[in-house]
Design a protein around this motif. Sequence first.
Motif, PDB file in Angstrom:
ATOM      1  N   ASP A 149      15.068 -12.044   4.087  1.00  0.00           N
ATOM      2  CA  ASP A 149      14.279 -12.858   5.014  1.00  0.00           C
ATOM      3  C   ASP A 149      15.191 -13.704   5.895  1.00  0.00           C
ATOM      4  O   ASP A 149      16.109 -14.370   5.417  1.00  0.00           O
ATOM      5  N   PHE A 200      10.779  -8.403  -6.472  1.00  0.00           N
ATOM      6  CA  PHE A 200      10.325  -8.629  -5.101  1.00  0.00           C
ATOM      7  C   PHE A 200      10.749 -10.011  -4.606  1.00  0.00           C
ATOM      8  O   PHE A 200      11.165 -10.167  -3.449  1.00  0.00           O
ATOM      9  N   THR A 250      -1.855 -13.552   9.245  1.00  0.00           N
ATOM     10  CA  THR A 250      -2.461 -14.885   9.314  1.00  0.00           C
ATOM     11  C   THR A 250      -3.860 -14.856   9.916  1.00  0.00           C
ATOM     12  O   THR A 250      -4.669 -15.750   9.660  1.00  0.00           O
ATOM     13  N   ASP A 261       8.762  -4.691   3.065  1.00  0.00           N
ATOM     14  CA  ASP A 261      10.099  -4.799   3.659  1.00  0.00           C
ATOM     15  C   ASP A 261      11.171  -4.687   2.570  1.00  0.00           C
ATOM     16  O   ASP A 261      12.219  -4.064   2.777  1.00  0.00           O
ATOM     17  N   MET A 307       0.125  -5.261  -2.450  1.00  0.00           N
ATOM     18  CA  MET A 307       0.610  -4.723  -1.178  1.00  0.00           C
ATOM     19  C   MET A 307      -0.541  -4.157  -0.361  1.00  0.00           C
ATOM     20  O   MET A 307      -0.587  -4.317   0.856  1.00  0.00           O
ATOM     21  N   ASP A 330      -2.388  -7.085   1.297  1.00  0.00           N
ATOM     22  CA  ASP A 330      -1.608  -8.031   2.102  1.00  0.00           C
ATOM     23  C   ASP A 330      -2.182  -8.123   3.516  1.00  0.00           C
ATOM     24  O   ASP A 330      -2.452  -7.111   4.161  1.00  0.00           O
ATOM     25  N   ASP A 360       1.348  -4.919  -8.424  1.00  0.00           N
ATOM     26  CA  ASP A 360       2.084  -5.088  -7.169  1.00  0.00           C
ATOM     27  C   ASP A 360       1.584  -4.113  -6.110  1.00  0.00           C
ATOM     28  O   ASP A 360       1.535  -4.441  -4.922  1.00  0.00           O
ATOM     29  N   ILE A 364      13.056 -10.216  -1.324  1.00  0.00           N
ATOM     30  CA  ILE A 364      12.481 -10.827  -0.115  1.00  0.00           C
ATOM     31  C   ILE A 364      13.337 -11.992   0.350  1.00  0.00           C
ATOM     32  O   ILE A 364      13.635 -12.138   1.542  1.00  0.00           O
ATOM     33  N   ASN A 388       9.808 -12.902   8.424  1.00  0.00           N
ATOM     34  CA  ASN A 388       8.609 -12.897   7.576  1.00  0.00           C
ATOM     35  C   ASN A 388       8.603 -11.711   6.601  1.00  0.00           C
ATOM     36  O   ASN A 388       7.628 -10.962   6.513  1.00  0.00           O
ATOM     37  N   ALA A 389       9.670 -11.541   5.887  1.00  0.00           N
ATOM     38  CA  ALA A 389       9.809 -10.408   4.968  1.00  0.00           C
ATOM     39  C   ALA A 389       8.728 -10.427   3.888  1.00  0.00           C
ATOM     40  O   ALA A 389       8.296 -11.485   3.433  1.00  0.00           O
ATOM     41  N   ASN A 390       8.275  -9.223   3.504  1.00  0.00           N
ATOM     42  CA  ASN A 390       7.263  -9.096   2.451  1.00  0.00           C
ATOM     43  C   ASN A 390       7.674  -7.993   1.473  1.00  0.00           C
ATOM     44  O   ASN A 390       8.786  -7.469   1.535  1.00  0.00           O
ATOM     45  N   ARG A 391       6.766  -7.623   0.570  1.00  0.00           N
ATOM     46  CA  ARG A 391       7.087  -6.614  -0.448  1.00  0.00           C
ATOM     47  C   ARG A 391       7.464  -5.268   0.158  1.00  0.00           C
ATOM     48  O   ARG A 391       8.382  -4.593  -0.302  1.00  0.00           O
TER      49      ARG A 391
END
Length: 226
Positions: A217, A209, A119, A84, A113, A116, A109, A213, A79-82
Amino acid sequence: EESADVKKITAYVKVSKEALDDLDFLRSEINTDLRQEIEMKLDEQIAEGSGAGQNLKGIKTYAPAFAVAGTSLASAVDNANRLDALRAAVALVRRNKFRANYIAINPVDAALMDMDKGTDGHYILPPFVTADGTRVAGTTVIESFSIDEGEFLVGDFTKANLRIREEININLGYENDDFTKNMVTILAEMRAVHYIKKHHVKAFVKGTFAAAIAAIDSATTTTTTV
């Protein structure tokens, strides 16, 4: 052998000829408008100048693109994000035996972040990020309009060299139909050169990004047709 050319950065403002009698006003115009404009242009040129014409050759023009192929970072993050992606970029700089001191990103950006969430609606704060989000893996995050939305620039910015050949100087004169319109053009200009030594280029990493990502990921897979 490498070389870098000195380039000229300019900005101007138009005022009425009567304004020349008001030195305080004139000084305010120069300091508030022209100097800020020159500084903003210089900042932008250092970041992403193309090197063509009167453009400085900026860091992004020198910097290698984010790439993790052949490293343990490839497809390694769930679940990679910015954040990461930035952490991986810092790792790439350190892998090249440099120590990143700044991460430059667009203010939009930075806001994304900050906002973010997981869930379940809780805000995400990885252990390698400070509580205020201003440092990632010990590297200071700065917001810059010189970086486009969706992009980042990470590196050891002490390896970027700016040399001022001529400080900001001010000239007054007429341009085009200034005379008939009772106007005077005030021009500010400076001359500078920016360069990164060839053996310091790998002190920087640039990327988007989205691409970074996708590269790290673990859900990103390659489909092979049999």
